[in-house]
Design an enzyme around this catalytic site. Structure first.
Site, PDB file in Angstrom:
ATOM      1  N   SER A 121      -7.652   8.485  -6.492  1.00  0.00           N
ATOM      2  CA  SER A 121      -8.334   8.615  -7.768  1.00  0.00           C
ATOM      3  C   SER A 121      -7.718   7.589  -8.691  1.00  0.00           C
ATOM      4  CB  SER A 121      -8.103  10.023  -8.314  1.00  0.00           C
ATOM      5  OG  SER A 121      -8.810  10.202  -9.505  1.00  0.00           O
ATOM      6  N   ARG A 370     -13.006   5.882  -1.872  1.00  0.00           N
ATOM      7  CA  ARG A 370     -13.539   7.251  -1.754  1.00  0.00           C
ATOM      8  C   ARG A 370     -14.825   7.316  -2.532  1.00  0.00           C
ATOM      9  NH1 ARG A 370     -15.116  11.713  -0.471  1.00  0.00           N
ATOM     10  NH2 ARG A 370     -13.948  13.654  -0.469  1.00  0.00           N
ATOM     11  N   THR A 406     -10.771  15.575 -12.317  1.00  0.00           N
ATOM     12  CA  THR A 406      -9.648  16.367 -11.830  1.00  0.00           C
ATOM     13  C   THR A 406      -9.462  17.631 -12.653  1.00  0.00           C
ATOM     14  OG1 THR A 406      -8.588  14.300 -11.213  1.00  0.00           O
ATOM     15  CG2 THR A 406      -7.222  16.267 -11.163  1.00  0.00           C
ATOM     16  N   CYS A 567     -19.538   0.098   3.923  1.00  0.00           N
ATOM     17  CA  CYS A 567     -18.348   0.794   4.412  1.00  0.00           C
ATOM     18  C   CYS A 567     -17.108   0.031   3.971  1.00  0.00           C
ATOM     19  CB  CYS A 567     -18.370   0.903   5.930  1.00  0.00           C
ATOM     20  SG  CYS A 567     -16.843   1.602   6.589  1.00  0.00           S
ATOM     21  N   CYS A 592     -11.789   4.446   9.887  1.00  0.00           N
ATOM     22  CA  CYS A 592     -12.397   5.258   8.826  1.00  0.00           C
ATOM     23  C   CYS A 592     -11.366   5.750   7.816  1.00  0.00           C
ATOM     24  CB  CYS A 592     -13.111   6.436   9.477  1.00  0.00           C
ATOM     25  SG  CYS A 592     -13.968   7.505   8.314  1.00  0.00           S
ATOM     26  N   CYS A 595     -14.133   8.166   3.342  1.00  0.00           N
ATOM     27  CA  CYS A 595     -14.678   8.072   1.992  1.00  0.00           C
ATOM     28  C   CYS A 595     -16.019   8.773   1.853  1.00  0.00           C
ATOM     29  CB  CYS A 595     -14.797   6.621   1.550  1.00  0.00           C
ATOM     30  SG  CYS A 595     -16.152   5.720   2.296  1.00  0.00           S
ATOM     31  N   CYS A 598     -20.906   6.418   3.999  1.00  0.00           N
ATOM     32  CA  CYS A 598     -21.961   6.191   4.979  1.00  0.00           C
ATOM     33  C   CYS A 598     -22.891   7.380   5.076  1.00  0.00           C
ATOM     34  CB  CYS A 598     -21.370   5.872   6.344  1.00  0.00           C
ATOM     35  SG  CYS A 598     -20.216   7.110   6.978  1.00  0.00           S
TER      36      CYS A 598
END
Lengths: 623, 254
Positions: A121, A370, A406, A567, A592, A595, A598
């Site tokens: 974040s 992300r 958050t 990606c 990977c 995130c 996709c």
């Protein structure tokens, strides 16, 4: 049902027809003849997907005689996901249990190998919720070390910047907030939770939702381990474990894979709009001390994105004893040009004079990405169902103009805990279903600050969908939010699913991205290496395709394979087939970073992200 | 014979993580970085547990030397099938300078205390690549050693070990008690599954201080400087052999 780009369809067909028998490689020994929905010949698409969620094991001869029974255990509450929401819920439950001297078994499962390793974040934290959870957070050593001292907002053009004053009352004003490394805060929350007696199991992913006979949620099962890449059992195969609970909280973060199933199972999205998303890419840089301004937050919009592509950047100067800055770039996933690469936009943004001046002479030490929610108020689904409920960014409580989710995620976790506590500790609860239904959670959320906040900013993001794009949105924000605080009686709609926003490649112009210079901008693979991501190689790819032939037949044919561009980890590559012409999709599942972009942006909605063996994925440290 | 096996497990930075050197070049950054059990130690634990399952040994004891977090590594070994754990507490400056010499002294002392029949270790740790602890431990105890083991079989009171050496495979027969170090092809470690992790919480981990074992932790080595490897220089493509020779001459290589 003809696709608009007939020309491309025919081209693809010619390619596919020209495909001769493919040389099998050791990893995928089976050839598959897939049945095309449209017309044409028999096509040999190499088998890509071997996961048991697409190819069930019941009738698979390789699985005959394998013991499939699972060990099961009971808890009072099971929480899926060790992020801010899940941990806040766990902590609040145990605080209530200790206050009222009641026994409560709370188990939390998290796919990351350690708490915080999959957390990414910005982040600029509003401390209100943390103060509620732990009034003595400072004494306990919560890592909120950087109060915001300066707030700078700019509109970038290619070479210049237009400063925008952040008047008090605008959502992006950060007075009183802290710049945090969220991964470290989450790790700290994990330590607090363990001290309170929560059982935390990192490295174990919840892979399956379990149901009672009456259809209510019974709990979850963790992933099986020891399945080979081709889907067959290895010697070390072991079944996952079942964790049963009276109530299960799902806090998987943005676009959770179990939540995706639950939406369908319980029809939770029938009265809300489809969620819309953005992808956020982030790096940590150690910069030259002379350029370090601890507490300074910088945000920009504009270049390199055009006014119709939502997105912007952040750059935060941390104050933890070393000249560290966290910077990143967010691109709304409702973009329409399939040639757009969020990663490369991020890399070229760093060359803007205002940013490059900070980074010159510095060293990049971390990278990650992300997806995040952008839908806000209009996209909140039904949150409760018999046996469970949704918390945090999974249903999505992010305040988009503030770019903060958050504090609302933590609040939703706490409200969930407070709502379920009386029910799970009741002596004789009269419940209609075996899994307890707790609609009180939704009620308390609707009466809370979270709801008010999200309602007030609900029209800001959709206001960008106008002729003037970004600038129209800013004008709308200035008038209706700053002056009227979101009290206008209408609610604007989003444009629909992000996956449906791509235009065919033939209608769009490819974007000329500059080559990375290796000092400020970098190539994709060296970035992925910095995320520390890794997975056990010999397991079925967890990026599963419902139909293995669609990537080449549709995604490549019509949209020029946008997955190879969106990606952020280089998982998807279209490579020439070994013999004959044509292309095939290669999935580098080991890269990977979880995130979820996709699963969100695939125009064919053919990709279904499922959880890999627990412990795999990125190894973020204080991201 | 006691039928007890001591297995050493080391907590190291995970192999997939990108290492970063501290700005003062004194060491590598470890704070908050993902750690896991040394892969060769996993193989060692698996071998010990396999011996127990074949009823050739009676008890597997997992040992780790390090700070508080080493307990997590011991728990993983317990979840794989070890019966109990011993955590030798070493932290701070002592931990930074902890090396094979001190660890082998600790293992030797523990082997005597626990009357161990075998010590099984990984052949080397992936952070320092020393490949010394097994050998030093055997020397301190005056026990035979079967290092780089890719196959181990017990024959009465002797052990047959197939060792991976440069030229191929060497098979030796050694007496017990013995030290064995595991190489890559010895076995495939099992997963530590969640039910076993839960059960492992009930297994005992004893806390021991090196001083209690009479071990002096002073290091004979001083780390002067830690540096990243030099950046790979870009290569150059040449068109002809003459070009290549000319460039090699210029660079002073020929």
């Amino acid at each position: 049902m003809m696709f608009p780009a007939c020309r491309y369809v025919c081209k693809a067909h010619r390619c596919i027809r020209a495909l001769t028998t493919l040389r099998t490689d050791s990893a995928a020994p089976q050839l598959y003849t897939s049945i095309h929905r449209r017309t044409c010949s028999s096509v040999s698409t190499p088998r890509i997907t071997t996961h048991h969620t697409i190819h069930p094991r019941d009738n698979d001869p390789r699985w005959e005689g394998i013991e499939m029974e699972r060990f099961a255990d009971e808890a009072d509450v099971v929480i899926v996901g060790g992020g801010p929401a899940g941990l806040s819920a766990a902590i609040r439950l145990k605080q209530l249990a200790n206050e009222q001297e009641k026994e409560l078994r709370v188990c939390l499962v998290e796919k990351a190998p350690q708490i915080g390793a999959h957390t990414l974040s910005g982040a600029c934290l509003e401390p209100s919720t943390l103060i509620e959870l732990f009034p003595d957070w400072k004494e306990r050593g919560a890592p909120l070390n950087t109060p915001v001292t300066e707030d700078v907002f700019s509109i970038f053009t290619e070479k210049h910047r237009i400063p925008v004053p952040i008047l008090p009352g605008l959502p992006m004003q950060n007075h009183g907030n802290y710049i945090v490394r969220l991964g470290n805060l989450v790790r700290w929350l994990g330590e607090q939770a363990e001290e309170l007696g929560v059982e935390i199991y990192p490295g174990y992913a919840a892979a399956e939702v379990l149901f009672h006979e009456d259809g209510s949620v019974k709990g979850i099962a963790t992933n099986d381990v020891g399945i080979a890449k081709d889907g067959s059992p290895k010697d070390v195969f072991e079944r996952g474990m079942e964790l049963h609970a009276k109530v299960t909280l799902f806090g998987e973060g943005c676009h959770g894979h179990l939540a995706k199933q639950l939406y369908k199972q319980f029809n939770l999205r029938e009265n809300c709009e489809p969620q819309t998303y953005a992808i956020g890419l982030k790096e940590l840089w150690m910069i030259d001390e002379k350029k370090w301004r601890p507490g300074r937050t910088e945000h920009s919009v504009g270049w390199p994105l055009d006014r119709h592509t939502y997105g912007g950047s952040f750059l935060y100067h941390l104050n933890e004893g070393e000249p560290l800055v966290a910077l990143g770039f967010v691109v709304g996933l409702d973009y329409s040009n399939p040639y757009l690469s969020p990663f490369r936009e991020f890399q070229r943004w760093k060359h803007h004079p205002f940013v490059a001046s900070t980074l010159e002479g510095g060293q990049r030490i971390a990278y990650g990405a992300r997806a995040l929610n952008e839908g806000g108020f209009q996209c909140i689904p039904k949150l409760t169902f018999p046996g469970g409920l949704l918390i945090g960014c999974s249903p999505g409580f992010m305040n988009v103009p503030k770019i903060k989710g958050t504090h609302t995620a933590m609040k939703s976790g706490m409200l969930a805990a407070e709502a379920i506590f009386p029910k799970v500790t009741a002596e004789n609860l009269d419940s209609e279903t075996a899994g307890i239904h707790v609609p009180e959670y939704s009620e308390s959320l609707k009466n809370s600050s979270v709801w008010k906040e999200l309602h007030a900013v609900r029209n800001i993001r959709p206001s960008f969908h106008n002729y003037f794009g970004l600038y129209g949105g800013m004008v709308y924000t200035g008038i209706f939010y700053w002056m009227l605080r979101g009290k206008e009686p209408w609610t604007l709609k989003h444009r629909g699913m992000d996956a449906n926003q791509l235009k065919p490649a033939k209608d769009c112009k490819p974007i000329e991205y500059p080559k990375p210079d290796g000092k400020i901008s970098f190539d994709l693979l060296s970035s992925v290496a910095l995320s520390g991501t890794n997975h056990e190689g010999d397991q079925p790819p967890h990026l599963t395709l419902k139909d293995d032939s669609i990537p080449v037949a549709r995604n490549l044919a019509i949209y020029d394979g946008p997955e190879q561009r969106f990606c952020p980890a280089g998982v998807y590559e279209y490579v020439p087939v070994e013999t004959g012409d044509g292309m095939r999709l290669q999935i580098n599942a080991q890269n990977c970073v979880h995130c979820k972009t996709c699963d969100i942006k695939d125009p064919s909605q053919n990709i279904n992200w499922v959880v890999p063996e627990g412990g795999g994925g990125p190894a973020y440290n204080g991201m | 014979m006691s039928g007890r096996v001591l297995v050493g497990v080391k907590r190291v930075i995970d192999y997939a993580v990108k290492i970063r050197v501290k700005p003062d070049n004194s060491a590598v950054v470890t704070d908050g970085v993902k750690h896991s059990m040394n892969p060769f130690c996993e193989i060692a634990v698996e071998e010990a547990v396999k011996l127990k399952e074949k009823k050739l040994v009676k008890e597997v004891v997992a040992v780790s030397c390090g700070p508080q977090q080493s307990q997590e590594t011991i728990r993983t070994a317990l979840a794989m099938g070890a019966d109990r754990g011993i955590h030798v507490e070493v932290s701070g400056k002592d931990y930074e300078s902890l090396g094979p010499l001190q660890v082998s002294k600790i293992m030797a002392a523990l082997a005597k205390k626990e009357e161990a029949q075998f010590i099984i270790l990984g052949k080397q740790a992936i952070d320092d690549d020393c490949n010394q602890t097994g050998q030093m431990t055997a020397a301190l105890l005056d026990w035979p050693q079967g290092t780089f083991a890719s196959e181990v079989s017990l024959e009465g009171d002797k052990v047959m070990v197939v060792r991976e050496i440069d030229g191929g495979l060497e098979t030796i027969r050694i007496n017990t008690p013995a030290v064995l170090t595991a190489d890559l092809r010895l076995n495939t470690p099992r997963y530590a599954t969640l039910p076993n992790i839960m059960k492992a919480k009930k297994k005992k981990i004893a806390n021991v201080k090196p001083a209690d074992l009479g071990v002096d932790l002073t290091s004979r080595l001083e780390v002067l400087r830690v540096e990243e490897p030099p950046q790979r220089q870009a290569g150059m493509k040449v068109e002809t052999v003459e070009d290549l020779v000319a460039k090699l001459r210029d660079a002073g290589k020929v």
